[in-house]
Design a protein around this motif. Sequence first.
Motif, PDB file in Angstrom:
ATOM      1  N   ASP A  89     -80.535  45.739 -16.626  1.00 40.17           N
ATOM      2  CA  ASP A  89     -80.135  44.904 -17.875  1.00 40.17           C
ATOM      3  C   ASP A  89     -80.897  43.890 -18.098  1.00 40.17           C
ATOM      4  O   ASP A  89     -81.258  43.433 -19.727  1.00 40.17           O
ATOM      5  CB  ASP A  89     -79.168  44.353 -17.560  1.00 40.17           C
ATOM      6  N   HIS A 108     -73.676  38.965 -17.768  1.00 42.68           N
ATOM      7  CA  HIS A 108     -73.451  40.172 -17.845  1.00 42.68           C
ATOM      8  C   HIS A 108     -72.478  39.714 -16.523  1.00 42.68           C
ATOM      9  O   HIS A 108     -73.363  40.223 -14.808  1.00 42.68           O
ATOM     10  CB  HIS A 108     -74.529  41.658 -17.591  1.00 42.68           C
ATOM     11  N   HIS A 110     -68.952  43.194 -15.000  1.00 39.44           N
ATOM     12  CA  HIS A 110     -68.298  43.616 -14.725  1.00 39.44           C
ATOM     13  C   HIS A 110     -66.607  43.599 -13.785  1.00 39.44           C
ATOM     14  O   HIS A 110     -66.306  43.969 -13.189  1.00 39.44           O
ATOM     15  CB  HIS A 110     -69.104  44.839 -13.481  1.00 39.44           C
ATOM     16  N   HIS A 173     -68.124  49.496 -20.013  1.00 39.54           N
ATOM     17  CA  HIS A 173     -68.788  48.499 -20.266  1.00 39.54           C
ATOM     18  C   HIS A 173     -68.293  47.572 -19.152  1.00 39.54           C
ATOM     19  O   HIS A 173     -68.297  47.578 -17.899  1.00 39.54           O
ATOM     20  CB  HIS A 173     -70.566  48.507 -20.227  1.00 39.54           C
TER      21      HIS A 173
HETATM   22 ZN   LIG Z   1     -73.184  46.502 -16.438  1.00 39.15          ZN
END
Ligand SMILES: [Zn+2]
Length: 229
Positions: A89, A108, A110, A173
């Motif tokens: 990323d 970041h 999930h 995402h």
């Molecule tokens: Zn991701």
Amino acid sequence: MTNQFSTQRTAQLAQVRQELVALHQALVSNHLVVWTGGNVSARVRTDGEPDIFVIKPSGVSYENLDAASMVVCDLDGNVLAGTRSPSSDTAAHAYVYRNMDEVGGVTHTHSNYACAFAALGKAIPCVLTAQADEFGGEIPVGPFAIIGDDSIGQGIVSTLAGHRSPAVLMQNHGVFTIGASAKDSVKAAVMCEDVAKATHLALSLGEPKPIAQADIDALYKRYQNVYGK
Ligand SMILES: [Zn+2]
């Protein structure tokens, strides 16, 4: 790859690498990540030198993350120092740093409840005072974007520039958060998941009551002034 950094920058990097180890552990302890997913980066500002940032390496399990494994990149995402590849990323983080000078850290994840909203392409409505405090309103959805070029970074910046929320749910995402520091961005990721979970539970029970915009504004203003940015 090696690189000669100034004495000041070398000292800053040692501190930032260590800080990132602790912040990545916070992602684990707050149940925001599994396996090798998720990443945190921190901008390094040094007088008279171009900004750079430090980010998690790609594909390293959390228990094996140490200060030495962190990767140093320029704001185009090129590796300046590190023995491993940077997070996949990295381009998104680099794009944010290039285009939002006030941002000192990016996270970041999930995380599950926030991802549930992202999967629906649905913003998290502001129905809890904690969200009004930290996010100043709804947590917005960003565009669907595939990894590999600047499109994720563009989606983050176009959604968050001028927005109160330090968090965006990238559609289908996951969560990207920004902050004045890396720690602030991790805090926003933790808070985002917390309000996503509570709001999900509320939605499963019925129709959450909205908070009046004037009250959201007052809560946000108070929190930002008391706890300061
Ligand atoms: Zn991701």
